[in-house]
Motif scaffolding. Structure first.
Motif, PDB file in Angstrom:
ATOM      1  N   SER A 253       0.853  -1.182   0.000  1.00 44.10           N
ATOM      2  CA  SER A 253       0.000   0.000   0.000  1.00 44.10           C
ATOM      3  C   SER A 253       0.888   1.229   0.000  1.00 44.10           C
ATOM      4  CB  SER A 253      -0.921   0.012   1.233  1.00 44.10           C
ATOM      5  OG  SER A 253      -1.688   1.207   1.290  1.00 44.10           O
ATOM      6  N   GLY A 254       1.137   1.749  -1.191  1.00 42.92           N
ATOM      7  CA  GLY A 254       1.963   2.944  -1.299  1.00 42.92           C
ATOM      8  C   GLY A 254       3.364   2.756  -0.769  1.00 42.92           C
ATOM      9  N   GLY A 255       3.929   1.560  -0.988  1.00 42.68           N
ATOM     10  CA  GLY A 255       5.288   1.305  -0.538  1.00 42.68           C
ATOM     11  C   GLY A 255       5.380   0.767   0.873  1.00 42.68           C
ATOM     12  N   LYS A 256       4.245   0.673   1.607  1.00 46.61           N
ATOM     13  CA  LYS A 256       4.244   0.115   2.951  1.00 46.61           C
ATOM     14  C   LYS A 256       3.491  -1.206   2.946  1.00 46.61           C
ATOM     15  CE  LYS A 256       4.017   2.654   6.580  1.00 46.61           C
ATOM     16  NZ  LYS A 256       3.551   3.524   7.673  1.00 46.61           N
ATOM     17  N   ALA A 257       3.933  -2.124   3.813  1.00 47.16           N
ATOM     18  CA  ALA A 257       3.292  -3.437   3.895  1.00 47.16           C
ATOM     19  C   ALA A 257       1.961  -3.301   4.628  1.00 47.16           C
ATOM     20  CB  ALA A 257       4.195  -4.426   4.616  1.00 47.16           C
ATOM     21  N   GLN A 258       0.883  -3.715   3.948  1.00 48.91           N
ATOM     22  CA  GLN A 258      -0.455  -3.632   4.521  1.00 48.91           C
ATOM     23  C   GLN A 258      -0.917  -5.043   4.869  1.00 48.91           C
ATOM     24  OE1 GLN A 258      -4.089  -3.177   1.986  1.00 48.91           O
ATOM     25  NE2 GLN A 258      -4.260  -1.202   2.984  1.00 48.91           N
ATOM     26  N   THR A 259      -1.223  -5.269   6.146  1.00 47.39           N
ATOM     27  CA  THR A 259      -1.676  -6.578   6.595  1.00 47.39           C
ATOM     28  C   THR A 259      -3.192  -6.665   6.482  1.00 47.39           C
ATOM     29  OG1 THR A 259       0.166  -6.750   8.140  1.00 47.39           O
ATOM     30  CG2 THR A 259      -1.705  -8.213   8.497  1.00 47.39           C
ATOM     31  N   VAL A 260      -3.665  -7.715   5.798  1.00 45.08           N
ATOM     32  CA  VAL A 260      -5.095  -7.955   5.635  1.00 45.08           C
ATOM     33  C   VAL A 260      -5.380  -9.372   6.103  1.00 45.08           C
ATOM     34  CG1 VAL A 260      -7.051  -7.974   4.051  1.00 45.08           C
ATOM     35  CG2 VAL A 260      -5.141  -6.416   3.636  1.00 45.08           C
ATOM     36  N   SER A 261      -6.357  -9.518   6.969  1.00 45.77           N
ATOM     37  CA  SER A 261      -6.734 -10.849   7.437  1.00 45.77           C
ATOM     38  C   SER A 261      -8.247 -10.964   7.429  1.00 45.77           C
ATOM     39  CB  SER A 261      -6.192 -11.095   8.849  1.00 45.77           C
ATOM     40  OG  SER A 261      -6.826 -10.229   9.773  1.00 45.77           O
ATOM     41  N   GLY A 262      -8.728 -12.194   7.558  1.00 46.16           N
ATOM     42  CA  GLY A 262     -10.169 -12.400   7.620  1.00 46.16           C
ATOM     43  C   GLY A 262     -10.630 -13.487   6.678  1.00 46.16           C
ATOM     44  N   THR A 263     -11.897 -13.850   6.796  1.00 53.30           N
ATOM     45  CA  THR A 263     -12.475 -14.898   5.958  1.00 53.30           C
ATOM     46  C   THR A 263     -12.770 -14.406   4.553  1.00 53.30           C
ATOM     47  OG1 THR A 263     -14.728 -14.330   6.650  1.00 53.30           O
ATOM     48  CG2 THR A 263     -13.527 -15.942   7.999  1.00 53.30           C
ATOM     49  N   GLY A 264     -12.897 -13.080   4.371  1.00 48.11           N
ATOM     50  CA  GLY A 264     -13.205 -12.530   3.059  1.00 48.11           C
ATOM     51  C   GLY A 264     -14.687 -12.520   2.737  1.00 48.11           C
ATOM     52  N   GLU A 265     -15.531 -12.852   3.704  1.00 49.41           N
ATOM     53  CA  GLU A 265     -16.980 -12.846   3.451  1.00 49.41           C
ATOM     54  C   GLU A 265     -17.517 -11.422   3.277  1.00 49.41           C
ATOM     55  OE1 GLU A 265     -19.120 -16.040   5.957  1.00 49.41           O
ATOM     56  OE2 GLU A 265     -17.161 -15.785   6.934  1.00 49.41           O
ATOM     57  N   ALA A 266     -16.743 -10.438   3.719  1.00 45.89           N
ATOM     58  CA  ALA A 266     -17.057  -9.030   3.472  1.00 45.89           C
ATOM     59  C   ALA A 266     -15.735  -8.297   3.343  1.00 45.89           C
ATOM     60  CB  ALA A 266     -17.903  -8.447   4.606  1.00 45.89           C
ATOM     61  N   THR A 267     -15.725  -7.212   2.592  1.00 45.91           N
ATOM     62  CA  THR A 267     -14.483  -6.483   2.371  1.00 45.91           C
ATOM     63  C   THR A 267     -14.758  -4.995   2.222  1.00 45.91           C
ATOM     64  OG1 THR A 267     -12.498  -6.348   0.995  1.00 45.91           O
ATOM     65  CG2 THR A 267     -14.575  -6.741  -0.145  1.00 45.91           C
ATOM     66  N   THR A 291     -15.600  13.715   7.144  1.00 45.30           N
ATOM     67  CA  THR A 291     -16.399  12.492   7.167  1.00 45.30           C
ATOM     68  C   THR A 291     -15.565  11.350   6.624  1.00 45.30           C
ATOM     69  OG1 THR A 291     -18.491  13.682   6.855  1.00 45.30           O
ATOM     70  CG2 THR A 291     -18.476  11.332   6.318  1.00 45.30           C
ATOM     71  N   LEU A 292     -15.440  10.296   7.396  1.00 49.69           N
ATOM     72  CA  LEU A 292     -14.777   9.074   6.934  1.00 49.69           C
ATOM     73  C   LEU A 292     -15.853   8.196   6.313  1.00 49.69           C
ATOM     74  CD1 LEU A 292     -12.211   7.263   6.847  1.00 49.69           C
ATOM     75  CD2 LEU A 292     -12.978   6.299   9.031  1.00 49.69           C
ATOM     76  N   GLN A 293     -15.749   7.978   4.996  1.00 55.95           N
ATOM     77  CA  GLN A 293     -16.761   7.199   4.272  1.00 55.95           C
ATOM     78  C   GLN A 293     -16.171   5.842   3.893  1.00 55.95           C
ATOM     79  OE1 GLN A 293     -19.540   8.992   1.263  1.00 55.95           O
ATOM     80  NE2 GLN A 293     -18.425   7.675  -0.159  1.00 55.95           N
ATOM     81  N   VAL A 294     -16.821   4.788   4.369  1.00 52.02           N
ATOM     82  CA  VAL A 294     -16.339   3.423   4.133  1.00 52.02           C
ATOM     83  C   VAL A 294     -17.422   2.631   3.419  1.00 52.02           C
ATOM     84  CG1 VAL A 294     -15.357   1.357   5.193  1.00 52.02           C
ATOM     85  CG2 VAL A 294     -15.022   3.576   6.295  1.00 52.02           C
ATOM     86  N   THR A 295     -17.063   2.081   2.263  1.00 59.80           N
ATOM     87  CA  THR A 295     -17.995   1.260   1.494  1.00 59.80           C
ATOM     88  C   THR A 295     -17.629  -0.207   1.679  1.00 59.80           C
ATOM     89  OG1 THR A 295     -18.237   3.011  -0.158  1.00 59.80           O
ATOM     90  CG2 THR A 295     -18.957   0.801  -0.787  1.00 59.80           C
ATOM     91  N   VAL A 296     -18.591  -0.984   2.150  1.00 63.78           N
ATOM     92  CA  VAL A 296     -18.365  -2.405   2.440  1.00 63.78           C
ATOM     93  C   VAL A 296     -19.187  -3.249   1.473  1.00 63.78           C
ATOM     94  CG1 VAL A 296     -18.628  -4.237   4.154  1.00 63.78           C
ATOM     95  CG2 VAL A 296     -17.860  -1.960   4.863  1.00 63.78           C
ATOM     96  N   VAL A 362     -16.528  -7.210  11.501  1.00 61.56           N
ATOM     97  CA  VAL A 362     -16.651  -8.315  12.448  1.00 61.56           C
ATOM     98  C   VAL A 362     -18.126  -8.528  12.778  1.00 61.56           C
ATOM     99  CG1 VAL A 362     -14.350  -8.023  13.435  1.00 61.56           C
ATOM    100  CG2 VAL A 362     -16.236  -6.659  14.319  1.00 61.56           C
ATOM    101  N   SER A 363     -18.389  -9.357  13.794  1.00 61.61           N
ATOM    102  CA  SER A 363     -19.781  -9.601  14.189  1.00 61.61           C
ATOM    103  C   SER A 363     -20.097  -9.035  15.569  1.00 61.61           C
ATOM    104  CB  SER A 363     -20.086 -11.105  14.180  1.00 61.61           C
ATOM    105  OG  SER A 363     -19.263 -11.776  15.130  1.00 61.61           O
ATOM    106  N   THR A 364     -19.036  -8.779  16.365  1.00 63.67           N
ATOM    107  CA  THR A 364     -19.264  -8.209  17.696  1.00 63.67           C
ATOM    108  C   THR A 364     -18.362  -6.991  17.841  1.00 63.67           C
ATOM    109  OG1 THR A 364     -17.628  -9.711  18.666  1.00 63.67           O
ATOM    110  CG2 THR A 364     -19.907 -10.446  18.666  1.00 63.67           C
TER     111      THR A 364
END
Length: 406
Positions: A253-267, A291-296, A362-364
């Protein structure tokens, strides 16, 4: 200045199928071994350069304590070796070297010699040790009546009475009270400024990221990863989630290592920072509304979806974090293929600097239960101070001031 060189280090213990097998192997060595080797560490190699600070992290059972014992020589390796240059002070176990029936003062005299000090040197340093430990009259009481925090105070005071070339600290500092932890880490920072080489074992993310130049992650007795503290701590948190059948990957991510984890059921399909007019911005003035806008995007049916975010400074220290579970806005019965757009509006009350946003689906309220996706460095932005009076720190907490004179 001190240094540490670890090459091909490994430690294995013998495991016998029965009690009698050990005796039989000893009495009848010509019949061959009757044991199997249980490896707790394998093929560990790294260097700590003079004046460098390295954090050692890993889950319980990863081999951290065994590695420190091998480095300090209290346990002998099965393979490989360790070379240390300079005078070493090590805090591996709470009260190590203390005798419970002797007073604190008597134990200082004994423990100080273990750290390479002479009796005259210890007596000269005794007032300084007493003052830093700050345990009062307990210094002349038997150590068996000490709390764990008091033992830690005294042990740390003795170990650091003279600046060592190499300082090795296990997680023992975590038992101290908040005031002593601050005082201890300030002494560690002072030693670092004066050239001490540091090896620190801690689960405290902030301690590793603010004190250390580099971090090493142990997993399953092997060196899993090493690199910048923020990157390694992010990867470590992702590994904790992986224990719940999540996948971990590292992206650029722009020259930095971005850690991504999860089942991938949503992104997170998109994430942007918007100004008051709804325009996308990457540079924000102190105190302005954003405003931080996040599209899932949901790739599978999810009974309960929670979105959280954390804003972190350039060292990875969390400035603020929340989620829709805490805000009582979880989304129920999300269907596969559905898109959700979240908007978090707030004033940018941060100090000038570079910041990143980490997201969690997540779920909780934790990613350790159902981790659909955890994404570090999902967004990077910069805060500048263009209109406010100069101030120090990472938060804009402008006070209203009143002054009375009599």
């Amino acid at each position: 200045m001190g240094s540490i060189h670890v090459a091909g280090l490994g430690k294995a213990y013998k495991q016998y199928p029965t009690r009698g097998a050990r005796l039989a192997e000893w009495l009848l060595p010509f019949r061959g071994p009757r044991h199997k080797l249980k490896w707790v560490l394998q093929d560990i190699s790294f260097d700590v350069a003079p004046g460098e600070a390295v954090g050692l992290i890993g889950i319980n059972g990863a081999g951290k304590s065994t590695l420190l014992k091998l480095i300090t020589g209290t346990t002998q390796p099965t393979t490989g070796g360790v070379t240390i240059h300079g005078r070493v002070a090590a805090l591996l176990e709470l009260g190590m070297g203390f005798h419970p029936d002797f007073t604190g003062r008597q134990n200082v005299l004994m423990a100080g010699q273990l750290f390479g000090l002479t009796v005259p040197e210890i007596q000269e340093l005794m007032p300084q040790i007493e003052a830093f430990a700050d345990i009062g009259d307990y210094i002349d009481q038997p150590v068996r009546v000490y709390s764990s925090g008091m033992q830690m105070r005294l042990a740390f005071s003795v170990a650091t009475a003279r600046r060592p070339d190499v300082l090795i600290v296990d997680e023992a500092l975590s038992v101290g009270d908040a005031y002593f932890q601050h005082k201890s880490f300030e002494r560690i920072r002072q030693f670092r400024r004066e050239g001490t080489t540091l090896l620190l074992v801690s689960h405290d993310k902030q301690a590793v990221q603010t004190v250390c130049d580099r971090a090493i992650l142990l997993d399953g007795g092997r060196l899993a990863r090493q690199g910048p503290p923020e990157e390694i701590m992010d990867y470590y948190n992702a590994l904790l989630a992986e224990r719940d059948n999540a996948r971990v990957r590292v992206e650029d991510s722009g020259g930095k290592a971005q850690t991504v984890s999860g089942t991938g059921e949503a992104t997170v399909a998109d994430i942007v920072l918007l100004d008051a007019d709804g325009a996308v911005v990457e540079v924000v003035d102190v105190g302005v509304p954003v405003t931080l806008q996040v599209t899932v995007a949901a790739r599978a049916a999810i009974p309960r979806m929670v979105l959280g975010y954390m804003i972190k400074d350039r060292l990875g220290n969390v400035m603020y974090g929340t989620n829709t579970h805490l805000k009582e806005l979880p989304q129920e019965a999300v269907t596969a293929g559905e898109t959700l757009v979240y908007r978090f509006a707030f004033p940018m009350n941060l100090g000038a600097g570079s910041y990143s946003v980490a997201t969690a689906i997540v779920s909780t309220d934790t990613h350790l239960v159902n981790n659909y996706e955890w994404r570090d460095l999902a967004l990077v932005f910069t805060v500048v101070n263009m209109r406010r009076p100069h101030f120090e720190g990472s938060a804009w907490l402008d006070p209203a001031i009143s002054i009375s004179r009599t």
